[in-house]
Structures are given as structure tokens and as C-alpha cells.
Design a protein around this motif. Structure first.
Motif, PDB file in Angstrom:
ATOM      1  N   SER A  37       8.135  51.813  -9.662  1.00 12.08           N
ATOM      2  CA  SER A  37       6.793  51.353 -10.010  1.00 12.08           C
ATOM      3  C   SER A  37       6.246  52.235 -11.130  1.00 12.08           C
ATOM      4  O   SER A  37       6.696  53.366 -11.322  1.00 12.08           O
ATOM      5  CB  SER A  37       5.883  51.406  -8.786  1.00 12.08           C
ATOM      6  OG  SER A  37       5.824  52.719  -8.287  1.00 12.08           O
ATOM      7  N   THR A  38       5.277  51.705 -11.882  1.00 11.01           N
ATOM      8  CA  THR A  38       4.758  52.439 -13.040  1.00 11.01           C
ATOM      9  C   THR A  38       3.249  52.612 -12.944  1.00 11.01           C
ATOM     10  O   THR A  38       2.569  51.818 -12.292  1.00 11.01           O
ATOM     11  CB  THR A  38       5.053  51.692 -14.353  1.00 11.01           C
ATOM     12  OG1 THR A  38       4.310  50.460 -14.346  1.00 11.01           O
ATOM     13  CG2 THR A  38       6.525  51.401 -14.519  1.00 11.01           C
ATOM     14  N   PRO A  40      -0.589  52.376 -14.639  1.00 12.78           N
ATOM     15  CA  PRO A  40      -1.180  51.415 -15.570  1.00 12.78           C
ATOM     16  C   PRO A  40      -0.878  51.841 -17.008  1.00 12.78           C
ATOM     17  O   PRO A  40      -0.809  53.028 -17.298  1.00 12.78           O
ATOM     18  CB  PRO A  40      -2.687  51.519 -15.292  1.00 12.78           C
ATOM     19  CG  PRO A  40      -2.792  52.108 -13.929  1.00 12.78           C
ATOM     20  CD  PRO A  40      -1.597  52.993 -13.759  1.00 12.78           C
ATOM     21  N   ASN A  41      -0.708  50.896 -17.893  1.00 11.37           N
ATOM     22  CA  ASN A  41      -0.479  51.153 -19.317  1.00 11.37           C
ATOM     23  C   ASN A  41       0.866  51.791 -19.636  1.00 11.37           C
ATOM     24  O   ASN A  41       1.101  52.209 -20.759  1.00 11.37           O
ATOM     25  CB  ASN A  41      -1.597  52.028 -19.924  1.00 11.37           C
ATOM     26  CG  ASN A  41      -2.962  51.403 -19.710  1.00 11.37           C
ATOM     27  OD1 ASN A  41      -3.115  50.186 -19.890  1.00 11.37           O
ATOM     28  ND2 ASN A  41      -3.938  52.198 -19.320  1.00 11.37           N
ATOM     29  N   ALA A  42       1.744  51.883 -18.672  1.00  8.15           N
ATOM     30  CA  ALA A  42       3.079  52.413 -18.955  1.00  8.15           C
ATOM     31  C   ALA A  42       3.789  51.501 -19.952  1.00  8.15           C
ATOM     32  O   ALA A  42       3.652  50.279 -19.887  1.00  8.15           O
ATOM     33  CB  ALA A  42       3.891  52.505 -17.670  1.00  8.15           C
ATOM     34  N   ALA A  45       9.804  51.583 -18.096  1.00  2.00           N
ATOM     35  CA  ALA A  45      10.085  51.698 -16.659  1.00  2.00           C
ATOM     36  C   ALA A  45      11.587  51.867 -16.484  1.00  2.00           C
ATOM     37  O   ALA A  45      12.376  51.380 -17.295  1.00  2.00           O
ATOM     38  CB  ALA A  45       9.600  50.466 -15.910  1.00  2.00           C
ATOM     39  N   PRO A 120       2.252  46.433 -15.757  1.00  2.00           N
ATOM     40  CA  PRO A 120       2.825  47.488 -14.916  1.00  2.00           C
ATOM     41  C   PRO A 120       3.700  46.900 -13.812  1.00  2.00           C
ATOM     42  O   PRO A 120       3.442  45.797 -13.333  1.00  2.00           O
ATOM     43  CB  PRO A 120       1.588  48.169 -14.318  1.00  2.00           C
ATOM     44  CG  PRO A 120       0.462  47.809 -15.217  1.00  2.00           C
ATOM     45  CD  PRO A 120       0.787  46.473 -15.800  1.00  2.00           C
ATOM     46  N   ARG A 122       4.567  46.884 -10.125  1.00  3.41           N
ATOM     47  CA  ARG A 122       3.882  47.288  -8.898  1.00  3.41           C
ATOM     48  C   ARG A 122       4.804  47.117  -7.699  1.00  3.41           C
ATOM     49  O   ARG A 122       5.533  46.123  -7.610  1.00  3.41           O
ATOM     50  CB  ARG A 122       2.609  46.450  -8.706  1.00  3.41           C
ATOM     51  CG  ARG A 122       1.534  46.784  -9.744  1.00  3.41           C
ATOM     52  CD  ARG A 122       0.348  45.880  -9.578  1.00  3.41           C
ATOM     53  NE  ARG A 122       0.771  44.473  -9.616  1.00  3.41           N
ATOM     54  CZ  ARG A 122      -0.069  43.440  -9.627  1.00  3.41           C
ATOM     55  NH1 ARG A 122      -1.359  43.650  -9.582  1.00  3.41           N
ATOM     56  NH2 ARG A 122       0.395  42.209  -9.670  1.00  3.41           N
TER      57      ARG A 122
END
Ligand SMILES: [Cu+2]
Length: 148
Positions: A37-38, A40-42, A45, A120, A122
Motif C-alpha cells: 500500500s502507498t 497519498p500522492n505516492a 509502488a 494510491p 490501498r
């Protein structure tokens, strides 16, 4: 009598190992996969797959496609002289899946890098991965996003 009691279960276990075990089972398959999971705004991944080669021929990971990524790179991770972890493009040698062995991906090791996420990742979501091997074998697998 004790030895008689234990002989049958032991034989059954050995038969199962012979039927299902790695080398010589004749198939190549994705044994496990997950995506991290990342925040926000990543922008990137990491995704990890384990590819088990039960055939007697070497193969090589050739291509991965994921519709949620603008681009995909295959990375290895090295620790540089300043003890900083750096990712670099995997060499062709790093992508070999030797006969009877497993190509293992893991954090701080070999991984699939998704570049340019549409959103992102999730935990609880699933990604569609298309994986192509040099032999022409292709897999479409569904990979869970996890908080690990
Ligand atoms: Cu990377």
C-alpha cells in the motif's frame, strides 16, 4: 508395533511431496504475490511476486504490465558506500528463474516498480498483473494490496 503405526503416514507424506514438490513437477507458476500500500500522492509502488519453476528448463521474467501504472520497471536494491539503499534496473541475470528454483522478490530486494500510479494503492484493493516469461508463458494474476 510402534514402527508399524508410523510407517503408513510417513509414506503418505512422501508421496504428497513427490506429487506437489518443486523440481520436476513440470509447471511454472506464480506461488505468491502482493503489492505494498502507498501513502497519498505516492508516485511509485512496489509489487512482489514469487515465481516457482517446476520445469527442468531455466526461464526468465521478461515483462510485467499493470493497467494502473504508467510504466513498470524491474528493480534490484543495493546498499551503497554511504549505507543508503538504492534501487537500480535489474540485470537480465537477476531475472532468471532457474529450473527447479523460485525467483523471489522481497522488500529491499528484487521487486516490480509501478511508476505513475493512477491513485494510491490501498489495502484491500486488487491489481491485475500480466506477466510474460521469455519462454512465452504468460500469467494473469490478481494481486492483493497489503499493509506489510
Ligand atoms: Cu524500485
Amino acid at each position: 508395533m510402534r514402527s508399524t503405526v508410523w510407517t503408513a503416514p510417513t509414506a503418505a507424506v512422501m508421496l504428497m511431496v513427490a506429487a506437489c514438490g518443486g523440481g520436476g513437477s513440470g509447471v511454472i507458476e506464480v506461488a505468491d504475490s502482493w503489492a505494498s500500500s502507498t501513502p497519498p500522492n505516492a508516485q511509485t509502488a512496489a509489487i512482489y511476486v514469487q515465481i516457482e519453476n517446476g520445469t527442468d528448463a531455466d526461464d526468465r521474467l521478461a515483462d510485467v504490465t499493470i493497467d494502473r501504472c504508467d510504466a513498470i520497471e524491474l528493480h534490484t536494491t543495493n546498499i551503497d558506500d554511504a549505507r543508503i539503499m538504492r534501487m537500480r534496473l535489474a540485470t537480465p541475470e537477476a531475472l532468471v528463474i532457474p529450473a527447479g528454483e523460485t525467483l523471489e522478490m522481497e522488500p529491499a530486494g528484487l521487486h516490480i516498480m509501478c511508476i505513475g500510479l493512477d491513485a494510491p494503492f490501498r489495502a484491500g484493493e486488487h491489481l491485475d498483473l500480466d506477466i510474460a516469461l521469455e519462454s512465452g508463458t504468460r500469467f494473469r494474476i490478481i494481486t492483493p494490496v497489503e499493509n506489510r
